[in-house]
Design a protein around this motif. Structure first.
Motif, mmCIF file in Angstrom:
data_model
loop_
_atom_site.group_PDB
_atom_site.id
_atom_site.type_symbol
_atom_site.label_atom_id
_atom_site.label_comp_id
_atom_site.label_asym_id
_atom_site.label_seq_id
_atom_site.Cartn_x
_atom_site.Cartn_y
_atom_site.Cartn_z
ATOM 1 N N GLU A 248 0.560 -14.315 12.751
ATOM 2 C CA GLU A 248 1.754 -13.482 12.904
ATOM 3 C C GLU A 248 2.308 -13.083 11.540
ATOM 4 O O GLU A 248 2.702 -11.923 11.328
ATOM 5 N N LEU A 249 2.338 -14.036 10.622
ATOM 6 C CA LEU A 249 2.849 -13.741 9.288
ATOM 7 C C LEU A 249 1.949 -12.735 8.576
ATOM 8 O O LEU A 249 2.438 -11.814 7.899
ATOM 9 N N PHE A 250 0.636 -12.888 8.749
ATOM 10 C CA PHE A 250 -0.295 -11.940 8.137
ATOM 11 C C PHE A 250 -0.084 -10.526 8.690
ATOM 12 O O PHE A 250 -0.092 -9.534 7.943
ATOM 13 N N VAL A 251 0.122 -10.429 10.008
ATOM 14 C CA VAL A 251 0.346 -9.123 10.627
ATOM 15 C C VAL A 251 1.647 -8.510 10.134
ATOM 16 O O VAL A 251 1.722 -7.301 9.845
ATOM 17 N N VAL A 252 2.690 -9.336 10.013
ATOM 18 C CA VAL A 252 3.980 -8.837 9.527
ATOM 19 C C VAL A 252 3.852 -8.307 8.098
ATOM 20 O O VAL A 252 4.363 -7.224 7.768
ATOM 21 N N ILE A 253 3.157 -9.051 7.246
ATOM 22 C CA ILE A 253 2.982 -8.611 5.854
ATOM 23 C C ILE A 253 2.188 -7.313 5.797
ATOM 24 O O ILE A 253 2.573 -6.349 5.100
ATOM 25 N N ALA A 254 1.090 -7.261 6.549
ATOM 26 C CA ALA A 254 0.248 -6.060 6.540
ATOM 27 C C ALA A 254 1.002 -4.861 7.102
ATOM 28 O O ALA A 254 0.937 -3.740 6.552
ATOM 29 N N ALA A 255 1.730 -5.061 8.201
ATOM 30 C CA ALA A 255 2.470 -3.959 8.824
ATOM 31 C C ALA A 255 3.601 -3.480 7.924
ATOM 32 O O ALA A 255 3.883 -2.269 7.849
ATOM 33 N N THR A 256 4.245 -4.402 7.235
ATOM 34 C CA THR A 256 5.324 -4.011 6.326
ATOM 35 C C THR A 256 4.790 -3.171 5.170
ATOM 36 O O THR A 256 5.383 -2.142 4.794
ATOM 37 N N PHE B 114 11.344 -7.241 3.854
ATOM 38 C CA PHE B 114 10.965 -6.836 5.206
ATOM 39 C C PHE B 114 11.705 -5.577 5.657
ATOM 40 O O PHE B 114 11.741 -5.275 6.852
ATOM 41 N N TYR B 115 12.255 -4.822 4.731
ATOM 42 C CA TYR B 115 13.025 -3.615 5.081
ATOM 43 C C TYR B 115 12.199 -2.641 5.921
ATOM 44 O O TYR B 115 12.681 -2.075 6.909
ATOM 45 N N SER B 116 10.948 -2.403 5.545
ATOM 46 C CA SER B 116 10.123 -1.373 6.198
ATOM 47 C C SER B 116 9.367 -1.883 7.418
ATOM 48 O O SER B 116 8.547 -1.138 7.991
ATOM 49 N N LEU B 117 9.594 -3.111 7.827
ATOM 50 C CA LEU B 117 8.875 -3.659 8.978
ATOM 51 C C LEU B 117 9.295 -2.934 10.255
ATOM 52 O O LEU B 117 10.479 -2.873 10.599
ATOM 53 N N GLN B 118 8.323 -2.391 10.996
ATOM 54 C CA GLN B 118 8.616 -1.651 12.225
ATOM 55 C C GLN B 118 9.081 -2.595 13.339
ATOM 56 O O GLN B 118 8.570 -3.711 13.487
#
Length: 709
Positions: free
Chosen positions: A313-321, A452-456
């Motif tokens: 989950e953390l990896f996905v959040v970092i990549a998506a951000t 995490f500002y740009s996290l969708q």
């Protein structure tokens, strides 16, 4: 009796007189042919006056000695008990590893679940941080992880959305509207400010409820919430959570539907607005699903081989951000993002007291749900690892996990199953791991959060939905539940359907009521069974269930497998009369009718008998009721047995009670069942065989009985 009086002068010792009298009675029984029932001398308990009992209990509770004060302090703050005995070399690695892993997992989940509670991401991080610290100090469980739980976030979010609507805030994502608030930290309060104010007030009120329940020692209420009820409620709420996150998958700006049937109305709105789907959000959601679902399954499949679950989950959040930031998804495609996440902590603020009347009922249901989930998980892991948790202390701990953080803009917390399982599997030994988790979250709050500002938001919604897999898998267990226990399966289905299709809070209430009615219904459906004896052994079982059983001549033995009380006493009599084959009331009415016809007949003779409704080939003179499965009697139950005894006695049938427990015997005595005026002797039969021997000795003494069944 004259002989016993003579012995009293010869043997002044009371026990000696009793033994001699019993031996004389036994000899008389042998001479007359009557069986003497086995006697047990009951222990006489000294009755303490209620004033002295009250004085003693009040003195015990209110006494204040240094030892008692120390014990009370240690019991109230469990960390003072286990921390001095902490085995540093053996436990520190496991606690540090589990705390670190859970902290890493909590970062994306805290941000995601804040969406569910209608809050900004920073408040989710605050909530997890404070809950981890407070429960480590006050909790009695060594393993559970207290933080945000999806069902509670959903309930809080529903209250927040309702109050925002009542206050006149727009339901869209536009948060520029300002409203004057008397209890706010400034002269104006925007949508985000008012949302966390409502959430914090709900949290404070729920915490007060939980502490009050702890003071009143009502932790026992958790036993009334069965596993099937809680599982059905969680699954139904999970369907509602899934439905509420679909709009983020599609990038739709839809208001949250309130009221009953919100799930169906939400799906209708979704289908109506499919044409406005944001393609960027949809593609991102599909990609995240394709990554998270298989990787979560891999974590589950190889959890025995992995020392710690991989934080995909953390990896996905970092990549998506990173993708959202460099691809400018918000500016180019209009994707909703997390936005500004400030660092540090805000100044504490009081709850909005004027909101409490509006949210008091909602806060109570949230308090009950949070407590039930926390206690059930605590007891499950305590039983697994061989220690004991205090339900009332858990109530205190959870209450303060809500009261204190509510001043720091947090929302309601409880134990969370997935994070607790991770915590246990990574070597957790004590709640020191919770303090390690708090350190990880503190690092995020002070340094990392703005990144995490740009996290969708659609990525956060995917994280929420993927974590619902465990609850949604329960649908596949329905056939197995139905085969194991149909009553539990019905409770699960009704609770789940009500929680999902009608109303989430109502689902819990309906589940409790259905569970209660199922318990009552089992006593209503209990049947009277005719028993037979296995050879010469003292073993009597249902004739219809086992082969090779035989009945005793002249004696019929029956068993009622439920307590006899006001709700089923009529059903008990009806079932008994039907199973015996002789209804005394109908029989007496028939005899009266025949007697009346006989008087009207001129010159004709009508023979009166009692065998019209029963088989001619079976006769009995005594009815033995096995009371071993009768747990208790109330006044209506005693009166029912008195009526059965009286009605059968008028037909020449003797009724004996066997194997009644001491509580039932006391109820019979207090209710006047043993009445010498009605020739009902106070005789207890501790075995069915003893009652049969006594009944057969009465027959040999009194002759055959004309009653036929």
């Amino acid at each position: 009796m004259l002989l016993c009086c003579l012995f009293q002068h010869v043997f002044p010792d009371v026990m000696a007189v009793k033994e001699v009298c019993e031996s004389v009675l036994a000899e008389d029984g042998v001479k007359t042919g009557q069986h003497t029932p086995f006697l047990l001398e009951k222990c006489e308990k000294e009755k303490e006056p209620w004033k002295s009992v009250l004085k003693r209990k009040v003195g015990k509770k209110c006494s204040c000695t240094p030892d008692r004060a120390k014990a009370l302090l240690v019991d109230s703050i469990p960390i003072l008990k286990w921390l001095p005995r902490y085995r540093f070399k053996d436990w520190i690695i496991g606690d540090a590893m589990s705390g670190l892993i859970v902290g890493i997992l909590l970062v994306p989940q805290s941000i995601a679940y804040s969406l569910l509670a209608e809050q900004d991401p920073i408040y989710g991080l605050y909530t997890s941080f404070f809950a981890s610290i407070i429960y480590a100090l006050l909790g009695s469980s060594r393993h559970i992880s207290v933080g945000m739980f999806g069902v509670l976030c959903l309930l809080v979010g529903q209250v927040v959305d309702r109050e925002l609507t009542l206050a006149g805030y727009p339901s869209s994502t536009n948060q520029t509207s300002l409203v004057n608030m008397e209890n706010s930290t400034g002269p104006i309060c925007d949508r985000s400010c008012y949302a966390i104010m409502v959430g914090a007030t709900v949290t404070f009120t729920a915490g007060v409820y939980q502490v009050l329940m702890g003071l009143l020692q009502v932790g026992f209420v958790s036993v009334f919430l069965s596993d099937s009820l809680l599982s059905g409620f969680a699954t139904g709420a999970s369907l509602t959570i899934l439905t509420s996150q679909i709009k983020y998958f599609l990038g739709l700006h839809l208001p949250r539907v309130q009221g009953w049937g919100s799930l169906i109305r939400t799906w209708i709105n979704l289908f109506k607005n499919l044409g406005h789907t944001n393609v960027c959000d949809l593609v991102t959601s599909i990609l995240c699903l394709l990554v998270l679902v298989p990787t979560k399954e891999l974590n589950d499949r190889f959890k025995a081989k992995l020392k710690a679950p991989i934080p995909f989950e953390l990896f996905v959040v970092i990549a998506a951000t990173l993708a959202s930031h460099f691809g400018q998804f918000n500016e180019k495609y209009g994707s909703d993002v997390a936005g500004d996440i400030p660092t540090g902590f805000m100044t504490p603020q009081l709850p909005n007291w004027s909101l409490i009347p509006n949210i008091a009922v909602d806060a109570f249901s949230i308090a009950i749900v949070g407590f039930a989930i926390t206690v059930s998980l605590s007891e499950m892991f305590a039983k697994k690892h061989g220690y004991v948790v205090d339900a009332n202390q858990e109530m205190y701990a959870l209450g303060f996990c809500n009261i204190i953080p509510s001043f720091f803009r947090c929302f309601t917390t409880s134990a969370a199953l997935t994070k607790t399982l991770v915590k246990e599997s990574t070597g957790c030994q004590t709640q020191l791991s919770g303090l390690v988790t708090a350190l990880v979250l503190l690092l995020v709050l002070l340094v990392i959060a703005p990144l995490f500002y740009s996290l969708q938001k659609c990525v956060l919604a995917i994280i929420i939905v993927v974590n619902l897999r465990g609850a949604l898998r329960k649908f596949g267990d329905i056939p197995q539940m139905w085969r194991v226990n149909r009553v539990d399966a019905i409770i699960w289905l009704v609770t789940m359907a009500t929680s999902a299709l009608v109303n989430t809070e109502l689902g819990l209430l309906v589940g409790v009521l259905v569970s209660a009615f199922c318990v009552i219904g089992r006593t209503q459906c209990a049947q009277v069974l005719q028993l037979g004896q296995a050879g010469d052994r003292e073993l009597f079982e249902n004739l219809e269930s086992y082969k090779g059983l035989h009945t005793q001549p002249g004696v019929a033995v029956f068993r009622y497998q439920a307590p006899i009380y006001y709700a089923n006493q009529a059903l008990f009599k009806k079932s008994l009369y039907r199973r015996v084959g002789l209804d005394p009331l109908k029989e007496k009415a028939r005899l009266k009718k025949l007697d009346k016809l006989k008087k009207l007949e001129q010159g004709g003779e009508i023979e009166v008998s009692t065998n019209a409704f029963v088989p001619q080939h079976t006769t009995f003179h005594t009815l033995v009721i096995d009371c071993s499965t009768v747990l208790f009697l109330d006044t209506a139950g005693v009166n029912a047995l008195k009526e059965v005894c009286k009605d059968y006695k008028e037909l020449g049938v003797c009724v004996l009670l066997a194997q009644a427990n001491s509580s039932v015997v006391d109820s019979l005595r207090r209710g006047g069942y043993y009445d010498p005026k009605n020739e009902t002797k106070d005789v207890q039969f501790f075995t069915v065989g003893n009652a049969i021997s006594y009944a057969q000795s009465l027959k040999s003494q009194n002759g055959d009985c004309d009653t036929v069944v």
